[in-house]
Write an enzyme that holds these catalytic residues in place. Structure first.
Site, PDB file in Angstrom:
ATOM      1  N   ASP A 192       1.564  -8.596 -12.820  1.00  0.00           N
ATOM      2  CA  ASP A 192       0.705  -8.867 -11.211  1.00  0.00           C
ATOM      3  C   ASP A 192       1.720  -9.801 -10.281  1.00  0.00           C
ATOM      4  O   ASP A 192       1.312 -11.289 -10.932  1.00  0.00           O
ATOM      5  CB  ASP A 192      -1.422  -9.124 -11.519  1.00  0.00           C
ATOM      6  CG  ASP A 192      -2.007  -8.883 -10.511  1.00  0.00           C
ATOM      7  OD1 ASP A 192      -2.598  -7.733 -10.854  1.00  0.00           O
ATOM      8  OD2 ASP A 192      -1.648  -9.561 -10.068  1.00  0.00           O
ATOM      9  N   ASP A 203       5.842  -9.881  -7.723  1.00  0.00           N
ATOM     10  CA  ASP A 203       5.440  -8.711  -6.801  1.00  0.00           C
ATOM     11  C   ASP A 203       6.459  -7.256  -7.020  1.00  0.00           C
ATOM     12  O   ASP A 203       8.082  -7.659  -6.802  1.00  0.00           O
ATOM     13  CB  ASP A 203       6.588  -9.030  -5.563  1.00  0.00           C
ATOM     14  CG  ASP A 203       5.938  -8.527  -4.230  1.00  0.00           C
ATOM     15  OD1 ASP A 203       5.554  -8.061  -4.245  1.00  0.00           O
ATOM     16  OD2 ASP A 203       5.871  -9.650  -2.920  1.00  0.00           O
ATOM     17  N   VAL A 204       5.727  -6.609  -7.261  1.00  0.00           N
ATOM     18  CA  VAL A 204       6.622  -5.134  -7.108  1.00  0.00           C
ATOM     19  C   VAL A 204       7.121  -4.360  -6.384  1.00  0.00           C
ATOM     20  O   VAL A 204       7.731  -3.821  -6.729  1.00  0.00           O
ATOM     21  CB  VAL A 204       5.296  -4.372  -8.037  1.00  0.00           C
ATOM     22  CG1 VAL A 204       4.768  -4.510  -9.329  1.00  0.00           C
ATOM     23  CG2 VAL A 204       4.147  -3.718  -7.089  1.00  0.00           C
ATOM     24  N   TYR A 222      -1.459   3.597   4.571  1.00  0.00           N
ATOM     25  CA  TYR A 222      -1.980   3.784   3.168  1.00  0.00           C
ATOM     26  C   TYR A 222      -1.833   4.872   2.824  1.00  0.00           C
ATOM     27  O   TYR A 222      -1.437   5.537   2.181  1.00  0.00           O
ATOM     28  CB  TYR A 222      -3.519   3.096   2.740  1.00  0.00           C
ATOM     29  CG  TYR A 222      -3.946   2.428   2.002  1.00  0.00           C
ATOM     30  CD1 TYR A 222      -4.042   2.171   0.357  1.00  0.00           C
ATOM     31  CD2 TYR A 222      -5.287   3.371   1.400  1.00  0.00           C
ATOM     32  CE1 TYR A 222      -4.150   2.053  -0.721  1.00  0.00           C
ATOM     33  CE2 TYR A 222      -5.769   3.556   0.201  1.00  0.00           C
ATOM     34  CZ  TYR A 222      -5.451   3.150  -1.207  1.00  0.00           C
ATOM     35  OH  TYR A 222      -5.876   2.845  -1.885  1.00  0.00           O
ATOM     36  N   LYS A 253      -0.393   6.850   0.217  1.00  0.00           N
ATOM     37  CA  LYS A 253      -0.376   7.766  -0.971  1.00  0.00           C
ATOM     38  C   LYS A 253      -0.040   8.874  -0.596  1.00  0.00           C
ATOM     39  O   LYS A 253       0.662   9.468  -2.269  1.00  0.00           O
ATOM     40  CB  LYS A 253      -1.828   7.262  -0.865  1.00  0.00           C
ATOM     41  CG  LYS A 253      -2.793   5.777  -0.949  1.00  0.00           C
ATOM     42  CD  LYS A 253      -1.789   5.835  -2.865  1.00  0.00           C
ATOM     43  CE  LYS A 253      -2.792   3.871  -2.459  1.00  0.00           C
ATOM     44  NZ  LYS A 253      -2.237   3.483  -4.416  1.00  0.00           N
ATOM     45  N   THR A 280     -14.491  -1.648  -7.126  1.00  0.00           N
ATOM     46  CA  THR A 280     -13.490  -2.906  -7.612  1.00  0.00           C
ATOM     47  C   THR A 280     -13.404  -3.848  -6.508  1.00  0.00           C
ATOM     48  O   THR A 280     -14.342  -3.301  -4.836  1.00  0.00           O
ATOM     49  CB  THR A 280     -11.783  -2.978  -7.709  1.00  0.00           C
ATOM     50  OG1 THR A 280     -12.095  -2.509  -6.065  1.00  0.00           O
ATOM     51  CG2 THR A 280     -11.589  -1.754  -8.703  1.00  0.00           C
TER      52      THR A 280
HETATM   53  N1  LIG Z   1     -10.643   0.492  -5.247  1.00  0.00           N
HETATM   54  C1  LIG Z   1     -10.574   1.738  -5.220  1.00  0.00           C
HETATM   55  O1  LIG Z   1     -11.443   2.135  -4.107  1.00  0.00           O
HETATM   56  C2  LIG Z   1      -9.407   2.773  -4.627  1.00  0.00           C
HETATM   57  C3  LIG Z   1      -9.134   3.592  -4.402  1.00  0.00           C
HETATM   58  C4  LIG Z   1      -8.207   4.808  -4.266  1.00  0.00           C
HETATM   59  C5  LIG Z   1      -6.866   4.111  -4.934  1.00  0.00           C
HETATM   60  N2  LIG Z   1      -6.983   3.313  -5.593  1.00  0.00           N
HETATM   61  C6  LIG Z   1      -5.625   3.052  -6.050  1.00  0.00           C
HETATM   62  O2  LIG Z   1      -5.713   1.835  -7.287  1.00  0.00           O
HETATM   63  C7  LIG Z   1      -4.928   0.662  -7.287  1.00  0.00           C
HETATM   64  C8  LIG Z   1      -5.201  -0.399  -7.378  1.00  0.00           C
HETATM   65  O3  LIG Z   1      -7.010  -0.624  -6.878  1.00  0.00           O
HETATM   66  P1  LIG Z   1      -8.011  -1.739  -7.234  1.00  0.00           P
HETATM   67  O4  LIG Z   1      -8.842  -1.078  -6.437  1.00  0.00           O
HETATM   68  O5  LIG Z   1      -7.801  -1.868  -8.438  1.00  0.00           O
HETATM   69  O6  LIG Z   1      -7.273  -3.175  -6.389  1.00  0.00           O
HETATM   70  P2  LIG Z   1      -7.651  -4.644  -6.817  1.00  0.00           P
HETATM   71  O7  LIG Z   1      -7.134  -5.024  -5.121  1.00  0.00           O
HETATM   72  O8  LIG Z   1      -8.963  -4.731  -7.053  1.00  0.00           O
HETATM   73  O9  LIG Z   1      -6.372  -5.028  -7.801  1.00  0.00           O
HETATM   74  C9  LIG Z   1      -5.548  -4.912  -7.182  1.00  0.00           C
HETATM   75  C10 LIG Z   1      -4.230  -6.063  -8.395  1.00  0.00           C
HETATM   76  O10 LIG Z   1      -3.061  -6.118  -7.623  1.00  0.00           O
HETATM   77  C11 LIG Z   1      -2.176  -6.527  -8.069  1.00  0.00           C
HETATM   78  N3  LIG Z   1      -1.273  -6.467  -6.944  1.00  0.00           N
HETATM   79  C12 LIG Z   1      -1.886  -6.310  -5.406  1.00  0.00           C
HETATM   80  N4  LIG Z   1       0.245  -6.642  -4.487  1.00  0.00           N
HETATM   81  C13 LIG Z   1       0.495  -6.645  -5.647  1.00  0.00           C
HETATM   82  C14 LIG Z   1       1.747  -6.944  -5.880  1.00  0.00           C
HETATM   83  N5  LIG Z   1       2.827  -6.897  -4.644  1.00  0.00           N
HETATM   84  N6  LIG Z   1       2.899  -7.030  -6.916  1.00  0.00           N
HETATM   85  C15 LIG Z   1       2.258  -7.043  -8.289  1.00  0.00           C
HETATM   86  N7  LIG Z   1       0.882  -7.093  -8.156  1.00  0.00           N
HETATM   87  C16 LIG Z   1      -0.044  -6.761  -7.086  1.00  0.00           C
HETATM   88  C17 LIG Z   1      -3.372  -8.234  -7.361  1.00  0.00           C
HETATM   89  O11 LIG Z   1      -3.199  -8.738  -7.649  1.00  0.00           O
HETATM   90  C18 LIG Z   1      -4.583  -7.152  -7.833  1.00  0.00           C
HETATM   91  O12 LIG Z   1      -4.281  -8.070  -9.579  1.00  0.00           O
HETATM   92  C19 LIG Z   1      -4.834   0.466  -6.021  1.00  0.00           C
HETATM   93  O13 LIG Z   1      -3.227   1.343  -5.760  1.00  0.00           O
HETATM   94  C20 LIG Z   1      -5.119   1.700  -4.961  1.00  0.00           C
HETATM   95  O14 LIG Z   1      -4.544   0.847  -4.015  1.00  0.00           O
HETATM   96  C21 LIG Z   1      -7.896   2.167  -5.484  1.00  0.00           C
END
Ligand SMILES: NC(=O)c1ccc[n+]([C@@H]2O[C@H](COP(=O)([O-])OP(=O)(O)OC[C@H]3O[C@@H](n4cnc5c(N)ncnc54)[C@H](O)[C@@H]3O)[C@@H](O)[C@H]2O)c1
Length: 262
Positions: free
Chosen positions: A42, A68-69, A160, A164, A195
Site C-alpha cells: 500500500d 506506489d504501484v 476511471y 477500468k 469503502t
Molecule cells: N468501492 C467501490 O465502490 C468500488 C467499485 C468498483 C471498483 N472498485 C475498485 O476496487 C479497488 C479498491 O477500491 P476501494 O474502494 O477498496 O478503495 P479505497 O480507497 O478504500 O482503498 C484503496 C487502497 O489503495 C491504496 N492505494 C491508492 N493508491 C495507491 C498506489 N498508488 N499504490 C499503492 N496503493 C495505493 C490506498 O492507500 C488504499 O489503502 C480499486 O481498484 C477500485 O477502483 C471499488
C-alpha cells in the site's frame, strides 16, 4: 468467517496491492484466513502494517510493504522483497485504484495520467515483475480489480471508466498469452461497494443506494474478496480471461417505462 473453513491457499503466497484498506484489506484478510502468506502492498505503509497486524492476530503471516504501484522501481523492489520474505509468490491481486469524480470538461491531463497510472499502468508493472515467480509456481493466478464502470455509465469519471475498461482487455489478452504456461488471469468488476472510496456519499445516500440494486443492498468488501478468492483458487482452475461482475445486479438495472415493470 464461514469461508475460513476452506484452506484453499495453504502454503501459497499472495501479493495484494492496495491491501491497506477497503476491498484490498478484505482480500488480504480472506486469503490469509484461507492459508496464504500475504504481502500487503500500500501507498500508506501504516495501513499496510495495520492489516498485517490483523492477519497475525488471526494466526496468519505475511509482510507489509509501502509502495506506489504506479512507479516502476517501487513495484520491482516490492516484488523482490515480498518474494524473498515469503519464499516465492503464487497469487497476484491487482486491487490498488483511485477514482477522481469530475465531468469531462473539468478533467485535467494530470487527472487522466494519475488515474491511468494507479489503475492500469500499475498492472503492467506488477504483472511484469511477478511473471518469473508465477512461472515458478504450480498455482500461478492473477486477479485484477476492474469496475462496473467498465461495463456501463455510472458517474462522471471518464478516465476511471476508460482505465477500468482497459483492465478488462488487459486481463483477457494476458490470459491468452499466459494460459499455455498454466497461469490464469481473471478480473472482478465490483459495483458500488461500501469503502472509503465511496466516502463522498451521505449515510442516507448509502442506505437508499440499495433501492437501485437488483439484490437490494450495496456491496461489501467481503463480497468482492469472496469472488477474488474463488478466481485465485484451484476451484476456478478452468476459468481464465473472465471478468466477473460483483454488483448485486446493479449493472443490469435500467429504469422501466412503466412502474409496474420495475
Ligand atoms: N468501492 C467501490 O465502490 C468500488 C467499485 C468498483 C471498483 N472498485 C475498485 O476496487 C479497488 C479498491 O477500491 P476501494 O474502494 O477498496 O478503495 P479505497 O480507497 O478504500 O482503498 C484503496 C487502497 O489503495 C491504496 N492505494 C491508492 N493508491 C495507491 C498506489 N498508488 N499504490 C499503492 N496503493 C495505493 C490506498 O492507500 C488504499 O489503502 C480499486 O481498484 C477500485 O477502483 C471499488
Amino acid at each position: 468467517m464461514a469461508q475460513a473453513e476452506r484452506r484453499d491457499f495453504e502454503g501459497r503466497k499472495a501479493f495484494v496491492t492496495g491491501g491497506g484498506a477497503g476491498i484490498g484489506r478484505a482480500i488480504a484478510l480472506h486469503l490469509a484466513e484461507a492459508g496464504a502468506k500475504v504481502a500487503v502492498i500500500d501507498l500508506d505503509g501504516g495501513a499496510a502494517s495495520g492489516v498485517l497486524k490483523e492477519i497475525r492476530a488471526a494466526g496468519g503471516d505475511g509482510i507489509a510493504i509501502e509502495a506506489d504501484v504506479s512507479q516502476e522501481a517501487a513495484v520491482d523492489q516490492a516484488v523482490v522483497d515480498a518474494a524473498e520474505a515469503l519464499g516465492g509468490l503464487d497469487v497476484l491481486v491487482n486491487n490498488a485504484g483511485i477514482v477522481i469524480i469530475k465531468r469531462f470538461a473539468e478533467t485535467t491531463l494530470d487527472d487522466w495520467d494519475r488515474t491511468f497510472g494507479v489503475n492500469l499502468r500499475s498492472m503492467f508493472l506488477t504483472c511484469r515483475a511477478m511473471l518469473p515467480h508465477l512461472r515458478d509456481s504450480t498455482a500461478g493466478a492473477i486477479v485484477n480489480i476492474a469496475s462496473m464502470a467498465a461495463l456501463r455509465y455510472t458517474v462522471p469519471h471518464l478516465p476511471y471508466a476508460a482505465a477500468k475498461a482497459g483492465v478488462v482487455s488487459f486481463t483477457r489478452d494476458l490470459a491468452f498469452e499466459l494460459g499455455g504456461e498454466g497461469i490464469r488471469v481473471n478480473a472482478v468488476a465490483p459495483g458500488p461497494t461500501a469503502t472509503a472510496m465511496m466516502g463522498r456519499l451521505t449515510d442516507d445516500e448509502v442506505d437508499s443506494a440499495g433501492l437501485r440494486f437488483v439484490l437490494s443492498r450495496m456491496g461489501r468488501p467481503e463480497d468482492v474478496a469472496e469472488a477474488v478468492a474463488f478466481l485465485a483458487s484451484d476451484r476456478a482452475s478452468y476459468i481464465t480471461g473472465a471478468t466477473l461482475p460483483v454488483t448485486g445486479g446493479a449493472e443490469l438495472a435500467s429504469r422501466p417505462l412503466r412502474s409496474e415493470d420495475g
